[in-house]
Structures are given as structure tokens and as C-alpha cells.
Design an enzyme around this catalytic site. Structure first.
Site, PDB file in Angstrom:
ATOM      1  N   GLU A 181      -7.796 -34.343  -8.723  1.00 48.06           N
ATOM      2  CA  GLU A 181      -8.178 -33.102  -8.030  1.00 48.06           C
ATOM      3  C   GLU A 181      -8.402 -32.001  -9.063  1.00 48.06           C
ATOM      4  O   GLU A 181      -7.584 -31.839  -9.958  1.00 48.06           O
ATOM      5  CB  GLU A 181      -7.038 -32.640  -7.099  1.00 48.06           C
TER       6      GLU A 181
ATOM      7  N   LYS B 149      -8.120 -28.685 -10.941  1.00 51.72           N
ATOM      8  CA  LYS B 149      -6.984 -27.765 -10.943  1.00 51.72           C
ATOM      9  C   LYS B 149      -7.504 -26.333 -10.952  1.00 51.72           C
ATOM     10  O   LYS B 149      -8.069 -25.867 -11.940  1.00 51.72           O
ATOM     11  CB  LYS B 149      -6.095 -28.007 -12.166  1.00 51.72           C
TER      12      LYS B 149
ATOM     13  N   ASP C 156      -6.929 -22.367 -10.873  1.00 49.65           N
ATOM     14  CA  ASP C 156      -5.881 -21.438 -11.277  1.00 49.65           C
ATOM     15  C   ASP C 156      -5.795 -20.321 -10.256  1.00 49.65           C
ATOM     16  O   ASP C 156      -6.318 -19.235 -10.460  1.00 49.65           O
ATOM     17  CB  ASP C 156      -6.190 -20.903 -12.678  1.00 49.65           C
TER      18      ASP C 156
ATOM     19  N   TYR D 101      -3.459 -29.423  -0.736  1.00 49.86           N
ATOM     20  CA  TYR D 101      -3.368 -30.601  -1.601  1.00 49.86           C
ATOM     21  C   TYR D 101      -2.012 -31.294  -1.659  1.00 49.86           C
ATOM     22  O   TYR D 101      -1.862 -32.283  -2.358  1.00 49.86           O
ATOM     23  CB  TYR D 101      -3.802 -30.272  -3.024  1.00 49.86           C
TER      24      TYR D 101
ATOM     25  N   LYS E  91      -5.576 -30.756 -19.017  1.00 50.97           N
ATOM     26  CA  LYS E  91      -6.273 -29.486 -19.200  1.00 50.97           C
ATOM     27  C   LYS E  91      -7.532 -29.665 -20.029  1.00 50.97           C
ATOM     28  O   LYS E  91      -7.625 -30.577 -20.849  1.00 50.97           O
ATOM     29  CB  LYS E  91      -5.344 -28.492 -19.921  1.00 50.97           C
TER      30      LYS E  91
ATOM     31  N   CYS F  46      16.520  -9.828 -42.203  1.00 48.60           N
ATOM     32  CA  CYS F  46      16.059  -9.526 -40.853  1.00 48.60           C
ATOM     33  C   CYS F  46      15.359  -8.165 -40.860  1.00 48.60           C
ATOM     34  O   CYS F  46      15.942  -7.175 -41.305  1.00 48.60           O
ATOM     35  CB  CYS F  46      17.240  -9.494 -39.883  1.00 48.60           C
TER      36      CYS F  46
ATOM     37  N   CYS G 135      17.677  -5.629 -38.451  1.00 50.85           N
ATOM     38  CA  CYS G 135      19.020  -5.143 -38.785  1.00 50.85           C
ATOM     39  C   CYS G 135      19.342  -5.256 -40.276  1.00 50.85           C
ATOM     40  O   CYS G 135      20.385  -4.779 -40.717  1.00 50.85           O
ATOM     41  CB  CYS G 135      20.079  -5.878 -37.964  1.00 50.85           C
TER      42      CYS G 135
ATOM     43  N   CYS H  88      18.245 -14.747 -38.440  1.00 49.42           N
ATOM     44  CA  CYS H  88      19.030 -13.573 -38.798  1.00 49.42           C
ATOM     45  C   CYS H  88      20.497 -13.903 -38.555  1.00 49.42           C
ATOM     46  O   CYS H  88      20.858 -14.493 -37.545  1.00 49.42           O
ATOM     47  CB  CYS H  88      18.586 -12.413 -37.908  1.00 49.42           C
TER      48      CYS H  88
ATOM     49  N   CYS I 256      22.894  -7.344 -34.318  1.00 47.41           N
ATOM     50  CA  CYS I 256      21.454  -7.148 -34.523  1.00 47.41           C
ATOM     51  C   CYS I 256      20.840  -6.688 -33.207  1.00 47.41           C
ATOM     52  O   CYS I 256      20.909  -7.386 -32.199  1.00 47.41           O
ATOM     53  CB  CYS I 256      20.801  -8.440 -34.992  1.00 47.41           C
TER      54      CYS I 256
HETATM   55  S1  IVH Z   1       0.260 -30.225  -7.154  1.00 50.73           S
HETATM   56  C1  IVH Z   1       4.636 -31.257  -7.693  1.00 50.73           C
HETATM   57  N1  IVH Z   1      -2.364 -30.020  -7.100  1.00 50.73           N
HETATM   58  O1  IVH Z   1      -0.921 -25.919 -10.523  1.00 50.73           O
HETATM   59  C2  IVH Z   1       3.184 -30.970  -7.736  1.00 50.73           C
HETATM   60  N2  IVH Z   1      -1.129 -28.227  -8.051  1.00 50.73           N
HETATM   61  O2  IVH Z   1       0.982 -26.412 -12.663  1.00 50.73           O
HETATM   62  C3  IVH Z   1       2.862 -29.542  -7.531  1.00 50.73           C
HETATM   63  N3  IVH Z   1      -2.513 -26.364  -8.817  1.00 50.73           N
HETATM   64  O3  IVH Z   1       1.846 -24.421  -8.979  1.00 50.73           O
HETATM   65  C4  IVH Z   1       1.505 -29.094  -7.647  1.00 50.73           C
HETATM   66  N4  IVH Z   1      -4.455 -27.222  -8.245  1.00 50.73           N
HETATM   67  O4  IVH Z   1      -0.477 -23.643  -8.278  1.00 50.73           O
HETATM   68  C5  IVH Z   1      -1.206 -29.434  -7.459  1.00 50.73           C
HETATM   69  N5  IVH Z   1      -4.679 -29.985  -6.952  1.00 50.73           N
HETATM   70  C6  IVH Z   1      -3.536 -29.399  -7.304  1.00 50.73           C
HETATM   71  C7  IVH Z   1      -3.504 -28.126  -7.911  1.00 50.73           C
HETATM   72  C8  IVH Z   1      -2.269 -27.575  -8.274  1.00 50.73           C
HETATM   73  C9  IVH Z   1      -3.841 -26.194  -8.788  1.00 50.73           C
HETATM   74  C10 IVH Z   1      -1.537 -25.406  -9.377  1.00 50.73           C
HETATM   75  C11 IVH Z   1      -0.429 -25.025  -8.438  1.00 50.73           C
HETATM   76  C12 IVH Z   1       0.850 -25.379  -9.151  1.00 50.73           C
HETATM   77  C13 IVH Z   1       0.388 -25.461 -10.565  1.00 50.73           C
HETATM   78  C14 IVH Z   1       1.271 -26.423 -11.327  1.00 50.73           C
END
Ligand code: IVH
Length: 711
Positions: free
Chosen positions: A130, A132, A134, A257, A344, A438, A441, A456, A462
């Protein structure tokens, strides 16, 4: 006399009757503004005007103490500052994902799944991929198919109830179509498309310019206009509006999702789950695919190419193991599942000029070099600083001040210096000499043999270390004290009000001083003191993590809390563990996931009288809640100490240990009198012998499976 004419009078000139009349008016008026500010987020007056009312009230009361009313604002200030949103506890925590940055990371992920589940190389692993996005993850609760509550992720356990705002989203089904479980949590991402974000930002910029022009002409202007920096920031702002009518005007979308708590498991694979979500009426990202592990790199490549042409920003692809029974067996480590990874996209890079190298001092005294650069855009964000990691990295990359350097940002990680463009090096650029004192301090900064970090030696004398520890202490995943950001901590520390964590809880003694500070109005002080009061009870694991002991991150803090249950027990055992070779030290080092190196770190912390005093002082102010015994009460392993040894046939050692922990056991690595069970696999060695010597119960693999309910 009217309120307005009264208010123009000097306090000294008021008669008793007038004072009484004005105090009554002030009580009503201040209560009205409190309500507008806290409950409606729509203040009618500025903070300064509000503070003037509060001050006047206080001045009159000071002159006529016998007239102080039951409902006086001075008795109430800060006491009931309602927060914007109600808290909402998730049925099942909302966790995050581990990141991978290339094929090697992905292959390692696959290998770890095979190892954990004891699958051979022939068994195919199917995944769902899927994109990802943001955005912001939300948790949507449905009861009997009806949407009843929606919340932000918050700290993962408790979020904010934003039901009203979510109801403005077109993509959110009010009622699930077809048959639905009695109770189910659905998770998804709220986001904003690129075009919508750009249009909104352009409109905001225009409005801000017009406001500025009016202001310059001396005309009346409304509140400042905020301009969002990226789609995520925009979506976050829209979701946190206190007025849902404003959220409704913002173009937000939702992809579903994942599943949280569910009264019944509705499917067998993640792919079927996505199908089910679609049938219920959710929007599921149409680019999601079911694929085998072998097909993942090709898919990743295609998404990397298509990325720019998508309507929304994505920063990678999430790969989730398709079979839900396998997901359940794999479970979680720390805050991330073992069955999913976020692969990523490659980091974006840029070149710029290095102006200087600064040394920052962290909470454990580590000296970290930081690049100060000519501002440069990397991946859509302007950056001016980047990390140089440590002394050796500077030498290895031969980074010199004045050099043209390459910087990169990978995801939301802090920018890093990748290397130097040698052809552009100015004449006479000298290698950087790392300080041996440091910079804050002046204490010696030493680097023990075999370590990369120079530290330090000033400890709590400090200022940098003290302040960093305080900042760590108040952080969201530690004590989570709202409104006590870095800037405020610096100020409180520098003014001498807060020197140790416990001092934070004594801040209410200094209200008069706080009031005298510029910009510290009644509201700000009231909110802050409330936020502090609210944290006098916290889970033990947060308390331990907040102490900022080296190498005790969130997951280790959790292990400690689970093992020792109460602060008293933990403190007593840590003190005993300061003796090398003691039973307590053995016990500590043998907790699964802790080990001898971390045990030493804890012992060092407790050997330091300063640290013990600070801890005890804090414990007088804060009461940590005992950790729950996580087990189902009927599990035969609840609260028992279990050791695994030898090779198991039907599951990997990792899986067996994780399973035992789920059943409430404390898994340790060495056998002692405290051990309740030793599970003996094939070719077991000295641990089995030791168990026999000490008379500890041993279990065969079959017996263990039977008792653990694994059939
Ligand atoms: S699954 C335990 N699926 O990524 C699994 N997350 O880094 C939980 N996110 O907080 C997340 N697309 O905000 C999942 N297809 C996707 C996603 C996704 C974006 C974000 C989500 C999560 C963050 C985790």
C-alpha cells in the site's frame, strides 16, 4: 454607576459597595471569556485584555479581602481550564512501522519473518503493498455498524476525540453497508491532495498579504493567518479545529487500511480485509496490490517512478504480510509489528556550503557535532542544520568549514551530511579540531577506549545536561506535560525555578514570579499548572523512561516496569543490583531484552547519589501506577519466570519467547532459584542440567505447547 465607569476608577478610590459590585461583574465577565476561550476556541478579547481583567480583580481583592467571592476568578484560575478535545482511549494501541531504505532492508525483513515462523525458503510469502501517505492516522469506532467515535493517534494509547470533525469528511461512512461486527475499530489515514493544498495555501497567502496591507494602513485586523507548510501540516490543522464548520471547508480525504479492536475477526487475510472495507463503504487506496515477496522490488520501482504524477504525496510503500494468522504469531516488537515494513523512497539530496560546526551537549553528556549551513531546500523543506554524528564521522568524511557539502533527508529524519564536494574546497580549509572540553560547562569531555562518543563529565552540574534531561522528562512519550516546551524549560531553568524534574511539580509555589514575566498571562500559567497536576499519576513505564537513563528507551522501560511492577520494588532491586555479582544484578541482566550491558548502565545510574536523590525527590511528587500483570489470569504462565533452552521443533525460540510473554511470563536467559519453568528443546546444554540441580520444573516442547494452549 455602570461597569465601564467603575472600571475607569482607581482601585484605591473605590468604596466598599462599588468594589463589591465590580467584583460581581468581573466574576461573570471572566467566566464568560473562559468559556469562549476554552470550550469554543473563539475568544472575543485579546490575552492582554483578559489579563487586565484578572489583574483588576486581584487588585480589588487585595484591597478588600473580605469581599472575595465564592466564585471568584482568582480561586478558579487555571483550575478548570477545559481542554479543547476530550481524550479517547484506543481499544488496541495505534503503533508505528519500522522503516527500510532499500532492497537489502527488505530482504532482511523477509528473512526475519521466515526465521521467526520457521518457514523454509520454498514457502511463498504473500504481501499487500500500500502506498504510504504522510497524513494523519485516525481510529474510527463503529458499534453495530454505526460510526460512534473518531480519534487522532495521540501518543498511541490515548488520542483526541475529533468525532465532530471527522463527520465532515465525505469519505467517512456514517453507517457500514451490509453486515458488520458488534464493535470494530477501523484505522486509516486522513490527508489532503497536493492541488487542494496548493490552492488553499495560495488563498491564505493572499489573505495574509491583504491583512498586512490593512495593518500598515492602521486599520483594524483580525487574528494572524497561518500558512501551512505542507499537506500533512495542513491536514493536521484542519482536523484539530475546534469548530467543525471550519474543518468542513477543508478538502480532506480518507483511505482506510487497518483494523484495531474487533469483536470478531472478520477475515483471514489482509487483502480480504481491504475488500471488506471497500464493501462497507470505505475508500481503499486503488493502487494497493496483493503480491509475492519476489514481486515487491518491481512494485517499489514502479511506485518510485509514478510518485510525482500521483495526486497526493507518498514517501514510500508499506508491505504487510497477507496472512492474518501469521501476523498474529509474529506480533510486535517495541512499537512496530514484525509483519510489516515501510520501504521508504531514496533520500533527497542537495548541496550547500558549511558555515560552521557547532557542538551540542545532550542529556547524557554526549557531545554531538552539528553542521550550520547556508539554507537549502531538500525534499520540499528548507534546512539550515544537519547532523554530523560524531568525531570520527567528521574525520572520515574530512568535512571542513567552508566546504561545499551534500546533505540529505530520509523521511522525516533529521538531515544528515553525506559528504564533501572536494573540487569546491576553498584554499586553506583546516580540518576541524573536536573540543576536549564541554562547550557549555567547561568540564573535561572524555572519550573512553572503544567508544565513538565523547562525553562531558560535568553530570548534573552541566546546565546543558540538566536542561536536556528536563526536556526529555516532559516529552510527549515520557511524562507528556503539555505546554512545557523546550523554550519554557530553558526559561524556567535559567531563572532558577526548575533545576530538577521534581521542581516542575512545585512550580505552583512560584505563581507570583511567573506572573511577573512578560507574556506569562493567567491563561498560560493556569493551563501549564493544570497540565502538570494531571501528570502526578503516570504509568510506571513512562516514569522510568522519563528519568532519561542512558539506553533505557521506551521498550526497555516497559520491560523493567513489567518485570518489577512497582516503583518500590524496582528501586529496591536496582539499588541491590549496583553490586556486581549480586543476585539482583543477575536477575536484571537476565531479563529478556535487557542483558548485562544495560544492567551495568542502570547500576551506574543508581550508584550516583545525585540520581538517587533526584529520583526520591520526584517520587514524593509523582505516584507511578503499578504495571499491570499483562496475562490473562487463567494462563499457567502468568507472573512466572520462564527460560527456553535448546532447539524447538515447531516454532523458533523468538516466537516461543514472544508467546510466553503474551501469556504473562517473564522470560529470562539464565536459570536460577527464581525460575519457575525451563522449556527444554533438542540438544539442550547446561541450562537443563542447572534446572535439574536446582529442582526447577522442566517442560518438553509438547508440554509447553499444551500448557500454552497451542494444541
Ligand atoms: S499501517 C501497525 N498502512 O504510517 C501498523 N500505516 O509509520 C500501523 N501510514 O501511523 C500502520 N499509510 O499514519 C499503515 N497503508 C498504510 C499507511 C500507514 C500511511 C502511516 C500511519 C502510521 C505511520 C506508521
Amino acid at each position: 454607576m455602570t461597569d465601564a465607569t467603575l472600571r475607569a476608577r482607581k482601585v484605591e478610590a473605590l468604596t466598599e459597595e462599588e468594589a463589591q459590585q465590580e467584583l460581581a461583574a468581573l466574576a461573570t465577565e471572566i467566566a464568560h471569556h473562559d468559556e469562549l476561550y476554552h470550550a469554543k476556541d473563539a475568544p472575543e478579547i485579546t490575552d492582554a485584555a483578559y489579563d487586565a481583567l484578572v489583574r483588576r480583580n486581584r487588585a480589588i481583592e487585595a484591597r478588600f479581602p473580605e469581599l472575595v467571592r465564592e466564585d471568584s476568578p482568582s480561586r478558579r484560575v487555571g483550575a478548570e481550564a477545559a481542554e479543547g478535545f476530550a481524550k479517547a482511549r484506543h481499544g488496541v494501541p495505534m503503533l508505528s512501522l519500522d522503516n527500510g531504505f532499500g532492497e537489502a532492508d527488505f530482504l532482511a525483513f523477509i528473512a526475519s519473518i521466515r526465521r521467526f515462523l520457521k518457514l523454509d525458503a520454498e514457502t511463498t510469502l504473500d504481501f499487500v503493498a500500500e502506498p504510504k501517505i504522510d497524513g494523519l492516522s485516525v481510529n474510527l469506532l463503529y458499534e453495530d455498524g454505526v460510526f460512534v467515535r473518531g480519534a487522532t493517534r495521540g501518543d498511541g494509547t490515548v488520542g483526541e476525540d475529533i468525532t465532530q470533525n471527522l463527520l465532515t469528511l465525505k469519505d467517512l461512512p456514517r453507517k457500514l453497508k451490509g453486515k458488520a461486527p458488534a464493535r470494530i475499530e477501523i484505522r486509516g489515514e486522513v490527508f489532503c491532495e497536493k492541488a487542494d493544498f496548493l490552492a488553499f495555501r495560495a488563498a491564505q497567502q493572499q489573505a495574509a498579504a491583504e491583512r498586512e496591507a490593512r495593518r500598515e494602513r492602521g486599520e483594524k485586523v483580525g487574528p494572524a493567518i497561518t500558512i501551512p507548510v505542507n499537506p500533512r501540516n495542513f491536514a493536521a490543522g484542519a482536523l484539530r479545529q475546534l469548530d467543525p464548520a471550519i474543518t468542513a471547508q477543508r478538502p480532506l480525504k480518507l483511505f482506510a487500511y487497518a483494523m484495531g479492536e474487533a469483536s470478531e475477526q472478520p477475515t483471514d487475510t489482509h487483502w480480504h480485509w481491504l475488500e471488506k472495507l471497500r464493501r462497507w463503504g470505505f475508500v481503499v487506496n486503488p493502487l494497493s496490490r496483493q503480491l509475492s515477496a519476489e514481486d515487491a522490488p518491481g512494485f517499489q520501482q514502479r511506485m518510485t517512478e509514478d510518485r510525482a504524477s500521483l495526486a497526493y504525496d507518498i514517501d514510500g510503500v508499506v508491505y504487510k504480510l497477507d496472512r492474518l494468522d501469521w501476523q498474529a504469531r509474529l506480533g510486535f516488537v517495541g512499537r512496530a509489528p514484525r509483519w510489516a515494513i515501510a520501504w521508504k523512497f531514496p533520500a533527497e539530496q542537495a548541496t550547500t556550503v558549511l558555515r560552521d560546526i557547532e557542538i551540542q551537549v545532550g542529556r547524557t553528556g554526549a557531545l554531538t557535532p552539528r553542521a550550520v549551513m547556508e539554507p537549502v531546500g531538500v525534499g520540499g523543506v528548507m534546512v539550515t542544520h544537519a547532523t554530523l554524528h560524531n568525531e570520527d564521522e567528521i574525520a572520515r568524511k574530512d568535512v571542513r568549514i567552508g566546504d561545499t557539502i551534500i546533505v540529505q533527508r530520509a523521511g522525516d529524519v533529521i538531515p544528515q551530511v553525506v559528504g564533501v564536494v572536494l573540487e569546491k574546497r576553498p584554499k586553506g580549509a583546516k580540518p576541524f579540531v573536536f573540543p576536549d572540553h564541554c562547550p557549555v560547562c567547561g568540564s573535561h569531555a572524555i572519550r573512553p577506549e572503544g567508544e565513538v562518543v565523547r562525553r562531558c563529565t560535568g553530570g548534573l552540574t552541566c546546565a546543558a545536561q540538566t536542561v536536556e534531561r528536563l526536556i526529555h522528562f516532559t516529552r510527549r512519550n515520557a511524562m507528556d506535560i503539555e505546554g512545557l516546551g523546550e523554550e519554557n524549560i530553558h526559561k524556567l531553568h535559567d531563572e532558577g525555578l526548575v533545576k530538577s524534574p521534581a521542581d516542575i511539580f512545585r512550580l505552583s509555589r512560584h505563581v507570583a514570579t511567573l506572573r511577573s514575566w512578560e507574556g506569562w498571562g493567567e491563561r498560560k500559567i493556569g493551563n501549564l499548572l493544570n497540565a502538570i497536576e494531571a501528570r502526578r499519576r503516570v504509568p510506571l513505564e513512562r516514569f522510568i523512561f522519563a528519568l532519561g537513563i542512558r539506553r533505557i528507551g521506551e521498550s526497555n522501560a516497559k520491560l523493567l516496569a513489567r518485570h518489577y511492577h512497582s516503583l518500590e520494588e524496582w528501586r529496591a532491586k536496582m539499588l541491590a543490583a549496583t553490586k556486581t555479582g549480586s543476585e539482583a544484578r543477575e536477575e536484571l541482566g537476565s531479563i529478556q531484552g535487557i542483558g548485562p550491558a544495560i544492567a551495568t548502565e542502570l547500576a551506574e545510574f543508581f550508584l550516583e547519589p545525585h540520581n538517587r536523590d533526584a529520583l526520591d525527590d520526584l517520587a514524593r511528587e509523582v505516584t507511578p501506577e503499578d504495571a499491570e500483570i499483562v496475562a490473562a489470569a487463567d494462563s499457567p504462565f502468568a507472573g512466572k519466570v520462564v527460560v527456553f533452552t535448546g532447539t524447538l521443533e515447531t516454532m523458533s525460540r523468538d516466537e516461543a519467547e514472544a508467546q510466553a510473554e503474551r501469556l504473562g511470563a517473564k522470560v529470562t536467559k539464565s536459570v536460577s532459584k527464581k525460575t519457575d519453568f525451563v522449556v527444554v528443546g533438542a540438544d539442550a546444554g547446561s541450562k537443563a542440567t542447572k534446572a535439574a540441580e536446582l529442582g526447577v520444573a522442566t517442560l518438553s516442547e509438547a508440554q509447553w505447547r499444551e500448557m500454552a494452549g497451542l494444541g
